[in-house]
Design a protein around this motif. Structure first.
Motif, PDB file in Angstrom:
ATOM      1  N   TYR A  45       8.146  70.406   8.549  1.00  0.00           N
ATOM      2  CA  TYR A  45       7.404  70.918   7.393  1.00  0.00           C
ATOM      3  C   TYR A  45       6.043  70.241   7.376  1.00  0.00           C
ATOM      4  O   TYR A  45       5.854  69.176   7.966  1.00  0.00           O
ATOM      5  CB  TYR A  45       8.158  70.663   6.075  1.00  0.00           C
ATOM      6  N   ASN A 122      17.328  59.261  10.155  1.00  0.00           N
ATOM      7  CA  ASN A 122      17.394  60.522   9.427  1.00  0.00           C
ATOM      8  C   ASN A 122      18.324  61.467  10.175  1.00  0.00           C
ATOM      9  O   ASN A 122      18.095  61.743  11.355  1.00  0.00           O
ATOM     10  CB  ASN A 122      15.974  61.113   9.300  1.00  0.00           C
ATOM     11  N   LEU A 127      15.419  68.560   8.927  1.00  0.00           N
ATOM     12  CA  LEU A 127      14.234  67.709   8.964  1.00  0.00           C
ATOM     13  C   LEU A 127      13.925  67.156  10.348  1.00  0.00           C
ATOM     14  O   LEU A 127      12.758  66.940  10.701  1.00  0.00           O
ATOM     15  CB  LEU A 127      14.406  66.540   7.983  1.00  0.00           C
TER      16      LEU A 127
HETATM   17  O1  LIG Z   1      13.273  67.079   2.317  1.00  0.00           O
HETATM   18  C1  LIG Z   1      14.148  66.400   1.754  1.00  0.00           C
HETATM   19  O2  LIG Z   1      15.343  66.666   1.763  1.00  0.00           O
HETATM   20  C2  LIG Z   1      13.794  65.202   1.089  1.00  0.00           C
HETATM   21  C3  LIG Z   1      13.169  64.203   1.653  1.00  0.00           C
HETATM   22  C4  LIG Z   1      12.526  64.287   2.930  1.00  0.00           C
HETATM   23  C5  LIG Z   1      12.386  63.224   3.759  1.00  0.00           C
HETATM   24  O3  LIG Z   1      12.844  62.058   3.433  1.00  0.00           O
HETATM   25  C6  LIG Z   1      11.726  63.338   5.065  1.00  0.00           C
HETATM   26  O4  LIG Z   1      11.081  64.356   5.366  1.00  0.00           O
HETATM   27  O5  LIG Z   1      11.864  62.380   5.826  1.00  0.00           O
HETATM   28  C7  LIG Z   1      13.186  62.969   0.854  1.00  0.00           C
HETATM   29  O6  LIG Z   1      14.052  62.860  -0.033  1.00  0.00           O
HETATM   30  O7  LIG Z   1      12.403  62.093   1.044  1.00  0.00           O
END
Ligand SMILES: O=C(O)/C=C(\C=C(/O)C(=O)O)C(=O)O
Length: 296
Positions: A45, A122, A127
């Motif tokens: 994103y 992660n 993501l």
């Molecule tokens: O997109 C989400 O689910 C929420 C987050 C995304 C990330 O942490 C990231 O892109 O690393 C968040 O809670 O920070």
């Protein structure tokens, strides 16, 4: 670089809740500015810019004192924006980095001097691409001499699959956003009970009771009331192993952009006593991120 993703709230309300002195926003990010800190090519994103000045202004507006700035996937393994924010904040911020298994001891020591105290793994498939467990174990071994910990982000359906990996980490393991439970299923559902059991069985595991805005079906009009029982259960069961954060600038929010002042006003519902608030907002994050004193 602008995107169709929602921008952070331009004018969050002043919270009615007065946070204890030294309160820490233990989960927030900085995004760009892209002109100075480009987003990663592998990102899934592209957020709008949300830089350190706006983060620190929010900190002050909410009545907080410190930030833990967490590397988000949109910046990949380029931690430059986060480290730059740490340099500007001095002792008022610590960082959580995303690194590759090839990271050198010298690089890690430089990050430590900058205020980084953890790495983030992660697992959220929308993501990031999949990383071999061996890579995570190699990174975990490299950070152990520094006394760092591990922050993990996964979704509830992945808990059972990931548990054998999480159990191999000897350092503190901090789980983002309560492992993203299925709120509609209720606190007695097997999934959330399994999450509670994980923390019960592993004294080195912590969680952030954050992100009601991501999990709630009732939304801001109901002050995210359906999420409160989940967070309050964890605060009351594990008062010395919980953290709280705004998650500013709230990446990938589509239903609404939360008012950060309203998120702060949910805190006394999930931590109903002054002692629980002190542990959640000050004692726990200070022990995990500032226990070394002024090391830089
Ligand atoms: O997109 C989400 O689910 C929420 C987050 C995304 C990330 O942490 C990231 O892109 O690393 C968040 O809670 O920070």
């Amino acid at each position: 670089m602008s995107t169709d993703l929602l921008n952070y709230h331009p004018a969050p309300r002043t919270p009615a809740f007065v946070a204890p002195v030294g309160a820490v926003d233990a989960h927030c990010h900085v995004f760009g500015p892209a002109a100075e800190f480009p987003f990663a090519g592998e990102r899934k994103y592209t957020p709008n810019d949300a830089g350190k000045a706006a983060l620190f202004a929010l900190r002050d507006h909410l009545g907080f004192s410190r930030n833990v700035i967490v590397q988000a996937s949109c910046h990949g393994k380029d931690n430059a924006a986060m480290v730059d924010a740490l340099a500007s904040a001095g002792e008022l911020a610590r960082g959580v980095a995303v690194v590759d298994k090839s990271i050198s001891v010298t690089e890690l020591q430089s990050m430590d001097r900058a205020g980084v105290r953890a790495v983030r793994f992660n697992f959220v498939k929308r993501l990031v691409d999949t990383t071999p467990w061996a890579d995570f174990l190699a990174i975990a071994a490299k950070i152990e001499p520094l006394g760092w910990h591990i922050v993990v982000y996964f979704e509830a359906p992945d808990l059972a699959e990931l548990t054998p990996l999480l159990q191999q980490f000897n350092c503190p393991v901090v789980i983002d956003h309560m492992g993203r439970p299925d709120i509609a299923a209720g606190v007695d559902a097997d999934g959330f009970q399994a999450f509670i059991a994980l923390l019960q069985d592993h004294p080195n595991m912590w969680t952030k009771v954050s992100c009601p805005e991501r999990l709630s079906d009732l939304g801001p009009a109901a002050d995210y009331a359906d999420v409160v029982p989940f967070a309050r259960t964890l605060v009351e069961r594990f008062p010395d192993r919980v953290l709280w954060g705004t998650d500013w600038p709230h990446p990938n929010m589509t239903s609404h952009m939360p008012d950060d002042g309203q998120l702060v006003d949910v805190i006394p519902q999930i931590a109903p006593t002054a002692d629980l608030q002190q542990q959640l907002l000050v004692d726990n994050p200070m022990r995990l991120y500032w226990s070394d004193g002024a090391s830089r």
